[in-house]
Design a protein around this motif. Structure first.
Motif, PDB file in Angstrom:
ATOM      1  N   SER A  59       0.826  -1.213   0.000  1.00 53.15           N
ATOM      2  CA  SER A  59       0.000   0.000   0.000  1.00 53.15           C
ATOM      3  C   SER A  59       0.856   1.256   0.000  1.00 53.15           C
ATOM      4  O   SER A  59       0.525   2.243   0.650  1.00 53.15           O
ATOM      5  N   GLU A  87       1.429  -1.933  -5.355  1.00 53.62           N
ATOM      6  CA  GLU A  87       1.189  -0.770  -4.508  1.00 53.62           C
ATOM      7  C   GLU A  87      -0.158  -0.840  -3.797  1.00 53.62           C
ATOM      8  O   GLU A  87      -0.351  -1.669  -2.931  1.00 53.62           O
ATOM      9  N   ARG A  88      -1.131  -0.013  -4.171  1.00 53.31           N
ATOM     10  CA  ARG A  88      -2.437  -0.001  -3.498  1.00 53.31           C
ATOM     11  C   ARG A  88      -3.506  -0.828  -4.220  1.00 53.31           C
ATOM     12  O   ARG A  88      -4.654  -0.867  -3.803  1.00 53.31           O
TER      13      ARG A  88
END
Length: 157
Positions: A59, A87-88
């Protein structure tokens, strides 16, 4: 597969036969950063018993991960730092494979590859992670186990 600052792959399968702490964290997470000195201490203390810490950035933007690791790696030399390229995204490892809903979250995996415990959150003096290592066959001081039992009773869990 996650990737180090140098873009080398980090795979959990490489550590079969070791006791692994998979520590999901992010550079923006205050409790994650507060836990690192304790996690480093345990990584150093139990390294000879085969404990490995995979500090898995999740994240988080790659640039933020790199900045944090480059500024702090000397403080935490016994931790293996990696970043999830998703990542997110909902496809990130922490979400898609481990169903992590908050960080820090640490999974303790025994030598056979079985998750034996999960520790969510961190407060100073928290004995849960060290006690969880005992569930994976690591010899920890008896007082740590007693302290962890007392902490669980206080929490009602």
């Amino acid at each position: 597969t996650n990737y180090t600052v140098d873009n080398k792959p980090v795979r959990l399968s490489k550590y079969k036969g070791k006791v692994v702490i998979v520590d999901f964290w992010a550079s923006w997470c205050g409790p994650c950063k507060a836990a690192f000195p304790h996690v480093q201490e345990l990584a150093r203390k139990y390294k000879k018993q085969g404990v490995v810490v995979l500090a898995s950035g999740t994240s988080d933007k790659r640039a933020d991960f790199e900045k944090f690791v480059n500024e702090n790696i000397d403080k935490y030399p016994d931790m293996i730092w990696s970043h999830d390229r998703e990542e997110r995204s909902e496809n990130r490892v922490s979400a898609s494979l481990y169903h992590v809903s908050g960080i820090p979250t640490q999974f303790i995996i025994d030598r056979k590859g079985t998750v034996v415990d999960t520790v969510v959150g961190y407060t100073p003096g928290d004995p849960r992670l060290e006690a969880a290592l005992a569930k994976a066959g690591i010899k920890v001081p008896e007082e740590v186990l007693t302290k962890a039992d007392e902490a669980r009773e206080k929490r009602g869990s």
